[in-house]
Write a protein that holds these residues in place. Sequence first.
Motif, PDB file in Angstrom:
ATOM      1  N   SER A  28       0.826  -1.203   0.000  1.00 25.67           N
ATOM      2  CA  SER A  28       0.000   0.000   0.000  1.00 25.67           C
ATOM      3  C   SER A  28       0.862   1.255   0.000  1.00 25.67           C
ATOM      4  CB  SER A  28      -0.929  -0.011   1.211  1.00 25.67           C
ATOM      5  OG  SER A  28      -1.686   1.161   1.271  1.00 25.67           O
ATOM      6  N   ALA A  29       1.970   1.232   0.740  1.00 21.47           N
ATOM      7  CA  ALA A  29       2.861   2.390   0.782  1.00 21.47           C
ATOM      8  C   ALA A  29       3.495   2.654  -0.581  1.00 21.47           C
ATOM      9  CB  ALA A  29       3.939   2.174   1.837  1.00 21.47           C
ATOM     10  N   SER A  30       3.927   1.585  -1.257  1.00 16.72           N
ATOM     11  CA  SER A  30       4.531   1.766  -2.589  1.00 16.72           C
ATOM     12  C   SER A  30       3.503   2.286  -3.589  1.00 16.72           C
ATOM     13  CB  SER A  30       5.114   0.440  -3.079  1.00 16.72           C
ATOM     14  OG  SER A  30       4.081  -0.530  -3.240  1.00 16.72           O
ATOM     15  N   GLN A  31       2.257   1.836  -3.491  1.00 17.61           N
ATOM     16  CA  GLN A  31       1.210   2.332  -4.375  1.00 17.61           C
ATOM     17  C   GLN A  31       0.942   3.810  -4.131  1.00 17.61           C
ATOM     18  OE1 GLN A  31      -2.165  -0.188  -3.868  1.00 17.61           O
ATOM     19  NE2 GLN A  31      -1.299  -1.889  -5.031  1.00 17.61           N
ATOM     20  N   LYS A  32       1.011   4.228  -2.873  1.00 13.21           N
ATOM     21  CA  LYS A  32       0.811   5.642  -2.579  1.00 13.21           C
ATOM     22  C   LYS A  32       1.940   6.487  -3.141  1.00 13.21           C
ATOM     23  CE  LYS A  32      -1.968   5.073   1.605  1.00 13.21           C
ATOM     24  NZ  LYS A  32      -2.039   5.311   3.071  1.00 13.21           N
ATOM     25  N   VAL A  33       3.164   5.954  -3.092  1.00 11.98           N
ATOM     26  CA  VAL A  33       4.297   6.686  -3.654  1.00 11.98           C
ATOM     27  C   VAL A  33       4.141   6.827  -5.165  1.00 11.98           C
ATOM     28  CG1 VAL A  33       6.777   6.587  -4.061  1.00 11.98           C
ATOM     29  CG2 VAL A  33       5.868   6.026  -1.810  1.00 11.98           C
ATOM     30  N   GLU A  34       3.769   5.743  -5.852  1.00  8.18           N
ATOM     31  CA  GLU A  34       3.555   5.804  -7.300  1.00  8.18           C
ATOM     32  C   GLU A  34       2.419   6.765  -7.642  1.00  8.18           C
ATOM     33  OE1 GLU A  34       2.847   1.855  -8.565  1.00  8.18           O
ATOM     34  OE2 GLU A  34       4.899   1.153  -8.195  1.00  8.18           O
ATOM     35  N   GLN A  35       1.362   6.736  -6.840  1.00  6.99           N
ATOM     36  CA  GLN A  35       0.243   7.650  -7.081  1.00  6.99           C
ATOM     37  C   GLN A  35       0.688   9.094  -6.932  1.00  6.99           C
ATOM     38  OE1 GLN A  35      -2.996   8.228  -4.102  1.00  6.99           O
ATOM     39  NE2 GLN A  35      -4.279   7.232  -5.630  1.00  6.99           N
ATOM     40  N   ARG A  36       1.529   9.369  -5.929  1.00  5.35           N
ATOM     41  CA  ARG A  36       2.012  10.728  -5.715  1.00  5.35           C
ATOM     42  C   ARG A  36       2.884  11.191  -6.888  1.00  5.35           C
ATOM     43  NH1 ARG A  36       4.536   9.785  -1.337  1.00  5.35           N
ATOM     44  NH2 ARG A  36       2.656   9.797  -0.064  1.00  5.35           N
ATOM     45  N   ILE A  37       3.687  10.272  -7.441  1.00  6.13           N
ATOM     46  CA  ILE A  37       4.536  10.616  -8.585  1.00  6.13           C
ATOM     47  C   ILE A  37       3.677  10.961  -9.804  1.00  6.13           C
ATOM     48  CG2 ILE A  37       6.205   9.676 -10.228  1.00  6.13           C
ATOM     49  CD1 ILE A  37       7.392   8.063  -7.929  1.00  6.13           C
ATOM     50  N   VAL A  38       2.639  10.158 -10.044  1.00  8.47           N
ATOM     51  CA  VAL A  38       1.758  10.416 -11.192  1.00  8.47           C
ATOM     52  C   VAL A  38       1.046  11.754 -11.030  1.00  8.47           C
ATOM     53  CG1 VAL A  38      -0.285   9.593 -12.425  1.00  8.47           C
ATOM     54  CG2 VAL A  38       1.456   7.960 -11.698  1.00  8.47           C
ATOM     55  N   VAL A  39       0.544  12.014  -9.833  1.00  8.01           N
ATOM     56  CA  VAL A  39      -0.167  13.279  -9.599  1.00  8.01           C
ATOM     57  C   VAL A  39       0.765  14.468  -9.791  1.00  8.01           C
ATOM     58  CG1 VAL A  39      -1.332  14.647  -7.832  1.00  8.01           C
ATOM     59  CG2 VAL A  39      -1.903  12.235  -8.098  1.00  8.01           C
ATOM     60  N   GLN A  40       2.008  14.353  -9.293  1.00  7.03           N
ATOM     61  CA  GLN A  40       2.958  15.454  -9.429  1.00  7.03           C
ATOM     62  C   GLN A  40       3.297  15.722 -10.887  1.00  7.03           C
ATOM     63  OE1 GLN A  40       4.126  17.402  -6.914  1.00  7.03           O
ATOM     64  NE2 GLN A  40       5.060  18.641  -8.522  1.00  7.03           N
ATOM     65  N   LYS A  41       3.454  14.657 -11.676  1.00  3.23           N
ATOM     66  CA  LYS A  41       3.751  14.836 -13.106  1.00  3.23           C
ATOM     67  C   LYS A  41       2.575  15.478 -13.838  1.00  3.23           C
ATOM     68  CE  LYS A  41       6.182  14.406 -16.833  1.00  3.23           C
ATOM     69  NZ  LYS A  41       7.361  15.273 -17.059  1.00  3.23           N
ATOM     70  N   ILE A  42       1.366  15.062 -13.488  1.00  5.82           N
ATOM     71  CA  ILE A  42       0.185  15.676 -14.117  1.00  5.82           C
ATOM     72  C   ILE A  42       0.120  17.168 -13.773  1.00  5.82           C
ATOM     73  CG2 ILE A  42      -2.327  15.707 -14.137  1.00  5.82           C
ATOM     74  CD1 ILE A  42      -2.305  12.708 -13.789  1.00  5.82           C
ATOM     75  N   GLU A  43       0.410  17.504 -12.524  1.00  8.70           N
ATOM     76  CA  GLU A  43       0.388  18.909 -12.115  1.00  8.70           C
ATOM     77  C   GLU A  43       1.454  19.722 -12.861  1.00  8.70           C
ATOM     78  OE1 GLU A  43       0.857  18.838  -7.932  1.00  8.70           O
ATOM     79  OE2 GLU A  43      -1.247  18.320  -7.514  1.00  8.70           O
TER      80      GLU A  43
END
Length: 298
Positions: free
Chosen positions: A234-249
Amino acid sequence: MAAQFRSFVDSFIWAFLIVFFIPTTLIVASWKASPGDIFYPVKIVVEDVALLVVSPSPQTSGSLRIKYTERRFAEARTLLATKQSVTGLTYLEKQVEVTTQAIAQTSDPQTRQQLAREYVLSLSDISTALVEEKAVVVQEPNPGPSQTKPIEQIAQTSSVPITQAVPTPTPTPPVISRQTVANQPQQQPSSVASPKPTPTPTPSTTPTPPPAVRLSPSVVSSGSNDSPSKSGGSASQKVEQRIVVQKIEDTHKKIEDTIEELQEIAKEAKDMQTQNKDNREKGEGREQQERAESSKPR
């Protein structure tokens, strides 16, 4: 002679297939390719060739680049939906930069203004779609730990006694052989005793025990197996999600900055058109005045 002619025809056919059929097959195969696919470089080469063909027309070339930007965004959206990959966003940013430079370098002010306005509308739609993609990524639920409570917690919160399912052994009846029955002495008949009255026992109230709750081994084990691997995943998925969101921003911000730059380009082009029109009118007025002066008798 006929054999040589047939050999020439066969060679011509094979050459035609190699020159036209194989490239056409590669173009069709690469048409729906995304960044990272084996045929994606072929797709980029085909786009560059198309730009080279229409390069004499700035209007057509600029419109084609705008279409390429929309295509890059479609590829990025596909990668986000299928692979959670931000590679397509990098290609989108590069295409936006190249297209903006091409529009800014257009010599004709009127064409430059039209292309800038057209590109602003296209990028505005892409910017709105990026906000929607970010909302989709943020709202995606992450798989959490098991909701099954361990047996100790159930026992603390419940007043009903809990017993685990344990298999009960089945009693085996004793085996009596015929020889044992034959060796037993026969009992002699005895005198029958007169029956005596038996006192009737008084019934007493016996408390009924509450029903026991039986838990299957799978339920008991599932509550106690909240291993660190689930929390780690779950922690690794949250990190990947944060990376995707940051790139979209980041991509969204670059597109918004580009929209402001294109609006400035369109404004400058419009001012240049107005200035050129004023200069033409002044020049025409000066020519008319010179003609009028030259036509006067001296």
